[in-house]
Design a protein around this motif. Structure first.
Motif, PDB file in Angstrom:
ATOM      1  N   PRO A 211       0.798  -1.234   0.000  1.00  0.00           N
ATOM      2  CA  PRO A 211       0.000   0.000   0.000  1.00  0.00           C
ATOM      3  C   PRO A 211       0.834   1.289   0.000  1.00  0.00           C
ATOM      4  O   PRO A 211       0.287   2.379  -0.034  1.00  0.00           O
ATOM      5  N   MET A 212       2.161   1.165   0.049  1.00  0.00           N
ATOM      6  CA  MET A 212       3.033   2.330   0.183  1.00  0.00           C
ATOM      7  C   MET A 212       3.734   2.647  -1.135  1.00  0.00           C
ATOM      8  O   MET A 212       3.814   1.818  -2.031  1.00  0.00           O
ATOM      9  N   LYS A 213       4.282   3.846  -1.212  1.00  0.00           N
ATOM     10  CA  LYS A 213       5.173   4.244  -2.303  1.00  0.00           C
ATOM     11  C   LYS A 213       6.591   3.862  -1.891  1.00  0.00           C
ATOM     12  O   LYS A 213       6.942   3.914  -0.704  1.00  0.00           O
ATOM     13  N   VAL A 214       7.412   3.491  -2.858  1.00  0.00           N
ATOM     14  CA  VAL A 214       8.790   3.086  -2.579  1.00  0.00           C
ATOM     15  C   VAL A 214       9.512   4.175  -1.781  1.00  0.00           C
ATOM     16  O   VAL A 214      10.252   3.875  -0.841  1.00  0.00           O
ATOM     17  N   GLN A 215       9.286   5.421  -2.124  1.00  0.00           N
ATOM     18  CA  GLN A 215       9.967   6.532  -1.439  1.00  0.00           C
ATOM     19  C   GLN A 215       9.609   6.619   0.045  1.00  0.00           C
ATOM     20  O   GLN A 215      10.329   7.248   0.823  1.00  0.00           O
ATOM     21  N   ASP A 216       8.516   5.979   0.443  1.00  0.00           N
ATOM     22  CA  ASP A 216       8.088   6.021   1.844  1.00  0.00           C
ATOM     23  C   ASP A 216       8.521   4.799   2.651  1.00  0.00           C
ATOM     24  O   ASP A 216       8.204   4.703   3.831  1.00  0.00           O
ATOM     25  N   PHE A 217       9.238   3.877   2.033  1.00  0.00           N
ATOM     26  CA  PHE A 217       9.618   2.644   2.728  1.00  0.00           C
ATOM     27  C   PHE A 217      10.542   2.897   3.912  1.00  0.00           C
ATOM     28  O   PHE A 217      10.435   2.218   4.929  1.00  0.00           O
ATOM     29  N   GLY A 218      11.454   3.826   3.771  1.00  0.00           N
ATOM     30  CA  GLY A 218      12.432   4.036   4.835  1.00  0.00           C
ATOM     31  C   GLY A 218      13.197   2.746   5.092  1.00  0.00           C
ATOM     32  O   GLY A 218      13.673   2.088   4.172  1.00  0.00           O
ATOM     33  N   THR A 219      13.248   2.349   6.369  1.00  0.00           N
ATOM     34  CA  THR A 219      13.979   1.129   6.739  1.00  0.00           C
ATOM     35  C   THR A 219      13.067  -0.093   6.836  1.00  0.00           C
ATOM     36  O   THR A 219      13.514  -1.152   7.274  1.00  0.00           O
ATOM     37  N   LEU A 220      11.816   0.037   6.416  1.00  0.00           N
ATOM     38  CA  LEU A 220      10.878  -1.084   6.546  1.00  0.00           C
ATOM     39  C   LEU A 220      11.376  -2.385   5.916  1.00  0.00           C
ATOM     40  O   LEU A 220      11.271  -3.438   6.547  1.00  0.00           O
ATOM     41  N   PRO A 221      11.926  -2.371   4.698  1.00  0.00           N
ATOM     42  CA  PRO A 221      12.413  -3.644   4.158  1.00  0.00           C
ATOM     43  C   PRO A 221      13.502  -4.286   5.031  1.00  0.00           C
ATOM     44  O   PRO A 221      13.535  -5.511   5.181  1.00  0.00           O
ATOM     45  N   ILE A 222      14.354  -3.481   5.629  1.00  0.00           N
ATOM     46  CA  ILE A 222      15.397  -4.009   6.522  1.00  0.00           C
ATOM     47  C   ILE A 222      14.760  -4.564   7.795  1.00  0.00           C
ATOM     48  O   ILE A 222      15.142  -5.637   8.279  1.00  0.00           O
ATOM     49  N   GLN A 223      13.778  -3.850   8.325  1.00  0.00           N
ATOM     50  CA  GLN A 223      13.070  -4.324   9.519  1.00  0.00           C
ATOM     51  C   GLN A 223      12.364  -5.654   9.239  1.00  0.00           C
ATOM     52  O   GLN A 223      12.395  -6.571  10.072  1.00  0.00           O
ATOM     53  N   ILE A 224      11.736  -5.735   8.077  1.00  0.00           N
ATOM     54  CA  ILE A 224      11.038  -6.969   7.703  1.00  0.00           C
ATOM     55  C   ILE A 224      12.051  -8.118   7.607  1.00  0.00           C
ATOM     56  O   ILE A 224      11.826  -9.203   8.142  1.00  0.00           O
ATOM     57  N   GLY A 225      13.173  -7.870   6.947  1.00  0.00           N
ATOM     58  CA  GLY A 225      14.209  -8.903   6.816  1.00  0.00           C
ATOM     59  C   GLY A 225      14.756  -9.342   8.164  1.00  0.00           C
ATOM     60  O   GLY A 225      14.962 -10.540   8.406  1.00  0.00           O
ATOM     61  N   ALA A 226      14.978  -8.382   9.055  1.00  0.00           N
ATOM     62  CA  ALA A 226      15.474  -8.723  10.397  1.00  0.00           C
ATOM     63  C   ALA A 226      14.449  -9.564  11.159  1.00  0.00           C
ATOM     64  O   ALA A 226      14.806 -10.540  11.839  1.00  0.00           O
ATOM     65  N   ALA A 227      13.184  -9.213  11.032  1.00  0.00           N
ATOM     66  CA  ALA A 227      12.133  -9.986  11.706  1.00  0.00           C
ATOM     67  C   ALA A 227      12.030 -11.387  11.111  1.00  0.00           C
ATOM     68  O   ALA A 227      11.789 -12.362  11.836  1.00  0.00           O
ATOM     69  N   MET A 228      12.230 -11.507   9.808  1.00  0.00           N
ATOM     70  CA  MET A 228      12.200 -12.829   9.158  1.00  0.00           C
ATOM     71  C   MET A 228      13.327 -13.713   9.706  1.00  0.00           C
ATOM     72  O   MET A 228      13.101 -14.872  10.061  1.00  0.00           O
ATOM     73  N   ALA A 229      14.522 -13.149   9.777  1.00  0.00           N
ATOM     74  CA  ALA A 229      15.663 -13.908  10.303  1.00  0.00           C
ATOM     75  C   ALA A 229      15.437 -14.274  11.767  1.00  0.00           C
ATOM     76  O   ALA A 229      15.714 -15.406  12.188  1.00  0.00           O
ATOM     77  N   ALA A 230      14.905 -13.338  12.539  1.00  0.00           N
ATOM     78  CA  ALA A 230      14.617 -13.622  13.955  1.00  0.00           C
ATOM     79  C   ALA A 230      13.568 -14.720  14.083  1.00  0.00           C
ATOM     80  O   ALA A 230      13.629 -15.542  15.005  1.00  0.00           O
ATOM     81  N   GLY A 231      12.624 -14.750  13.161  1.00  0.00           N
ATOM     82  CA  GLY A 231      11.598 -15.790  13.195  1.00  0.00           C
ATOM     83  C   GLY A 231      12.174 -17.183  13.044  1.00  0.00           C
ATOM     84  O   GLY A 231      11.796 -18.109  13.763  1.00  0.00           O
ATOM     85  N   VAL A 232      13.120 -17.322  12.127  1.00  0.00           N
ATOM     86  CA  VAL A 232      13.731 -18.634  11.914  1.00  0.00           C
ATOM     87  C   VAL A 232      14.688 -18.962  13.064  1.00  0.00           C
ATOM     88  O   VAL A 232      14.616 -20.041  13.655  1.00  0.00           O
ATOM     89  N   VAL A 233      15.570 -18.028  13.388  1.00  0.00           N
ATOM     90  CA  VAL A 233      16.642 -18.315  14.343  1.00  0.00           C
ATOM     91  C   VAL A 233      16.164 -18.266  15.792  1.00  0.00           C
ATOM     92  O   VAL A 233      16.301 -19.246  16.528  1.00  0.00           O
ATOM     93  N   TYR A 234      15.603 -17.132  16.199  1.00  0.00           N
ATOM     94  CA  TYR A 234      15.227 -16.995  17.607  1.00  0.00           C
ATOM     95  C   TYR A 234      13.961 -17.779  17.946  1.00  0.00           C
ATOM     96  O   TYR A 234      13.950 -18.587  18.862  1.00  0.00           O
ATOM     97  N   VAL A 235      12.900 -17.543  17.188  1.00  0.00           N
ATOM     98  CA  VAL A 235      11.635 -18.200  17.510  1.00  0.00           C
ATOM     99  C   VAL A 235      11.664 -19.668  17.087  1.00  0.00           C
ATOM    100  O   VAL A 235      11.398 -20.558  17.900  1.00  0.00           O
ATOM    101  N   GLY A 236      11.993 -19.941  15.829  1.00  0.00           N
ATOM    102  CA  GLY A 236      11.965 -21.319  15.341  1.00  0.00           C
ATOM    103  C   GLY A 236      12.985 -22.220  16.010  1.00  0.00           C
ATOM    104  O   GLY A 236      12.637 -23.177  16.711  1.00  0.00           O
TER     105      GLY A 236
END
Length: 170
Positions: A129-154
């Protein structure tokens, strides 16, 4: 130990691990700049659905990160296209979906295709729903949460449960 009792102990130790560890992530993730902490739970679910196989953790994580990149690319492509939004969406999903499978399967020693597709869907849900210019650090945050999901939670919950099972002699 009888099978019914062992099954109950396994259930209760898993319940305790799930009750203990993911909430720690949920509370702490905003303090380390990750506003997309819940993504970790989704990613942990795919890791568990794959059988808690630590040997696959790296390629599952790589797949999620590929999906994160794919989501950014998809939004960027759809912003650049001059067609009706439905046509843009269909064409983007068609091309990138096919490429994800071809690339992922070509490098299946390093990439788990289901996590790529799941990561892409997660990224599109948040970033779509966002414009690329408005992403900020969201893609990095999403990637960090994905890695945490596998490593820390999983992996973390699995290790914690196994430790508890050992204490109970299971």
């Amino acid at each position: 130990m009888e099978a019914k009792k062992e099954k109950r102990i396994r259930m209760l130790t898993l319940a305790f691990g799930i009750a203990l560890m993911p909430p720690v992530w949920a509370v702490l993730s905003p303090y380390i700049g990750i506003s997309t902490g819940a993504v970790a739970l989704i990613c942990a679910g795919l890791y568990v659905a794959n059988g808690n196989q630590r040997k696959d953790a790296f390629k599952i994580t790589v797949g999620f990160l590929c999906g994160d990149v794919w989501a950014v690319l998809a939004v960027w492509i759809m912003e650049a296209m001059p067609f009706h939004p439905n046509v843009e969406l269909y064409c983007t999903l068609f091309v990138l979906g096919g490429l994800a499978v071809i690339i992922g399967e070509s490098f299946s020693r390093f990439i788990f295709v289901p996590s790529w597709l799941c990561g892409w869907a997660i990224g599109l849900t948040i970033l779509g729903p966002m414009k690329v210019q408005d992403f900020g650090t969201l893609p990095i945050q999403i990637g960090a949460a994905m890695a945490a999901g596998v490593v820390y939670v999983g992996i973390g919950v699995d290790v914690f449960q196994k430790m508890l099972l050992k204490k109970f002699g299971v």
